[in-house]
Design a protein around this motif. Structure first.
Motif, PDB file in Angstrom:
ATOM      1  N   ALA A   1     -62.199 -17.517  19.196  1.00 14.93           N
ATOM      2  CA  ALA A   1     -61.003 -16.912  18.599  1.00 14.93           C
ATOM      3  C   ALA A   1     -59.810 -17.443  19.386  1.00 14.93           C
ATOM      4  O   ALA A   1     -59.536 -17.001  20.501  1.00 14.93           O
ATOM      5  CB  ALA A   1     -61.082 -15.392  18.665  1.00 14.93           C
TER       6      ALA A   1
ATOM      7  N   THR B   1     -57.028 -16.033  14.305  1.00 13.51           N
ATOM      8  CA  THR B   1     -56.297 -14.809  14.644  1.00 13.51           C
ATOM      9  C   THR B   1     -57.286 -13.755  15.133  1.00 13.51           C
ATOM     10  O   THR B   1     -58.491 -13.858  14.900  1.00 13.51           O
ATOM     11  CB  THR B   1     -55.548 -14.236  13.423  1.00 13.51           C
ATOM     12  OG1 THR B   1     -56.504 -13.733  12.476  1.00 13.51           O
ATOM     13  CG2 THR B   1     -54.658 -15.279  12.756  1.00 13.51           C
ATOM     14  N   GLY B   2     -56.757 -12.732  15.772  1.00 12.45           N
ATOM     15  CA  GLY B   2     -57.600 -11.626  16.198  1.00 12.45           C
ATOM     16  C   GLY B   2     -58.267 -10.931  15.026  1.00 12.45           C
ATOM     17  O   GLY B   2     -59.442 -10.552  15.096  1.00 12.45           O
ATOM     18  N   LYS B   3     -57.528 -10.770  13.939  1.00 16.62           N
ATOM     19  CA  LYS B   3     -58.084 -10.136  12.737  1.00 16.62           C
ATOM     20  C   LYS B   3     -59.246 -10.956  12.185  1.00 16.62           C
ATOM     21  O   LYS B   3     -60.283 -10.401  11.808  1.00 16.62           O
ATOM     22  CB  LYS B   3     -57.013  -9.948  11.679  1.00 16.62           C
ATOM     23  CG  LYS B   3     -57.523  -9.214  10.448  1.00 16.62           C
ATOM     24  CD  LYS B   3     -56.435  -9.064   9.405  1.00 16.62           C
ATOM     25  CE  LYS B   3     -56.923  -8.381   8.151  1.00 16.62           C
ATOM     26  NZ  LYS B   3     -58.249  -8.684   7.696  1.00 16.62           N
TER      27      LYS B   3
ATOM     28  N   ALA C   1     -61.184 -12.842  13.884  1.00 16.01           N
ATOM     29  CA  ALA C   1     -62.298 -12.684  14.828  1.00 16.01           C
ATOM     30  C   ALA C   1     -63.079 -11.405  14.533  1.00 16.01           C
ATOM     31  O   ALA C   1     -64.310 -11.417  14.507  1.00 16.01           O
ATOM     32  CB  ALA C   1     -61.779 -12.674  16.261  1.00 16.01           C
TER      33      ALA C   1
ATOM     34  N   MET D   1     -62.430 -15.171  23.431  1.00 18.41           N
ATOM     35  CA  MET D   1     -61.298 -14.482  22.817  1.00 18.41           C
ATOM     36  C   MET D   1     -59.999 -14.799  23.554  1.00 18.41           C
ATOM     37  O   MET D   1     -59.818 -14.398  24.705  1.00 18.41           O
ATOM     38  CB  MET D   1     -61.562 -12.976  22.848  1.00 18.41           C
ATOM     39  CG  MET D   1     -60.513 -12.126  22.193  1.00 18.41           C
ATOM     40  SD  MET D   1     -60.580 -12.175  20.397  1.00 18.41           S
ATOM     41  CE  MET D   1     -62.073 -11.231  20.090  1.00 18.41           C
TER      42      MET D   1
ATOM     43  N   ASP E   1     -53.675  -9.150  18.755  1.00 13.04           N
ATOM     44  CA  ASP E   1     -53.976  -9.904  19.977  1.00 13.04           C
ATOM     45  C   ASP E   1     -55.441  -9.742  20.355  1.00 13.04           C
ATOM     46  O   ASP E   1     -56.174  -8.945  19.765  1.00 13.04           O
ATOM     47  CB  ASP E   1     -53.018  -9.534  21.116  1.00 13.04           C
ATOM     48  CG  ASP E   1     -53.233  -8.155  21.721  1.00 13.04           C
ATOM     49  OD1 ASP E   1     -54.386  -7.678  21.784  1.00 13.04           O
ATOM     50  OD2 ASP E   1     -52.233  -7.549  22.158  1.00 13.04           O
ATOM     51  N   GLY E   2     -55.867 -10.519  21.341  1.00  8.98           N
ATOM     52  CA  GLY E   2     -57.279 -10.542  21.714  1.00  8.98           C
ATOM     53  C   GLY E   2     -57.808  -9.231  22.262  1.00  8.98           C
ATOM     54  O   GLY E   2     -58.961  -8.874  22.019  1.00  8.98           O
TER      55      GLY E   2
ATOM     56  N   GLU F   1     -56.692  -6.214  21.436  1.00  8.57           N
ATOM     57  CA  GLU F   1     -56.841  -5.335  20.262  1.00  8.57           C
ATOM     58  C   GLU F   1     -58.091  -5.707  19.471  1.00  8.57           C
ATOM     59  O   GLU F   1     -58.841  -4.832  19.026  1.00  8.57           O
ATOM     60  CB  GLU F   1     -55.619  -5.436  19.352  1.00  8.57           C
ATOM     61  CG  GLU F   1     -54.349  -4.858  19.940  1.00  8.57           C
ATOM     62  CD  GLU F   1     -53.129  -5.183  19.091  1.00  8.57           C
ATOM     63  OE1 GLU F   1     -52.280  -4.281  18.945  1.00  8.57           O
ATOM     64  OE2 GLU F   1     -53.019  -6.318  18.585  1.00  8.57           O
ATOM     65  N   ALA F   2     -58.307  -7.016  19.295  1.00 13.37           N
ATOM     66  CA  ALA F   2     -59.483  -7.481  18.548  1.00 13.37           C
ATOM     67  C   ALA F   2     -60.767  -7.074  19.275  1.00 13.37           C
ATOM     68  O   ALA F   2     -61.716  -6.589  18.649  1.00 13.37           O
ATOM     69  CB  ALA F   2     -59.435  -8.995  18.362  1.00 13.37           C
TER      70      ALA F   2
ATOM     71  N   SER G   1     -58.089  -6.212  30.046  1.00 10.00           N
ATOM     72  CA  SER G   1     -59.204  -6.867  29.350  1.00 10.00           C
ATOM     73  C   SER G   1     -60.531  -6.229  29.703  1.00 10.00           C
ATOM     74  O   SER G   1     -61.371  -5.992  28.840  1.00 10.00           O
ATOM     75  CB  SER G   1     -59.266  -8.360  29.707  1.00 10.00           C
ATOM     76  OG  SER G   1     -58.118  -9.028  29.269  1.00 10.00           O
TER      77      SER G   1
END
Length: 131
Positions: free
Chosen positions: A6, A31-33, A35, A54, A62-63, A65-66, A100
């Motif tokens: 991602a 994008t994060g979405k 992923a 990611m 963003d990563g 959030e994903a 993270s």
């Protein structure tokens, strides 16, 4: 084994894909979405990802959030074991690293530009390489 990259930067996707191709069947999300959608689709098809790379800074989502959404989907679906997730970012900021691991339950963290040796060290720590 399957891996999801991602990453919104084309060159980073190409380099990471080239490093991983001998070891994994590689899919890419920009994008994060995407992923999160790819993660869910892989589980629906009973072909889950063994590892996800990611990026933290991506459009739409963003990563972190994903990754939070992926971990929530794992808990809701009672998916075990959790996917290994390496956060890949240009931001070498302790606050981001802590977020993270704490918020997203990341498995590891690599700062760009990444090098094959460093990447393989992380893969070894996570049990994907034995050498």
């Amino acid at each position: 084994m399957r891996a999801l990259i991602a990453e919104d930067e084309f060159l980073n996707r190409k380099v990471l894909s080239a490093f991983l191709a001998p070891l994994f069947e590689v899919d890419v999300a920009v994008t994060g979405k995407e992923a999160v959608d790819a993660f869910r689709l892989a589980h629906d098809e009973a072909r889950p990802y063994d590892i996800i790379f990611m990026d933290i800074m991506m459009p739409e989502m963003d990563g972190i959030e994903a990754l939070t959404a992926i971990r929530a989907a794992e808990r809701e679906g009672r998916i075990k074991p959790q996917a290994k997730v390496l956060m890949v970012t240009a931001v070498d900021d302790p606050k981001t690293v802590i977020r993270s691991f704490h918020d997203g339950e990341a498995s590891g963290y690599i700062v760009k530009p990444f090098h094959k040796g460093r990447l393989f060290e992380e893969l070894k720590k996570l049990g994907f390489l034995t050498e």
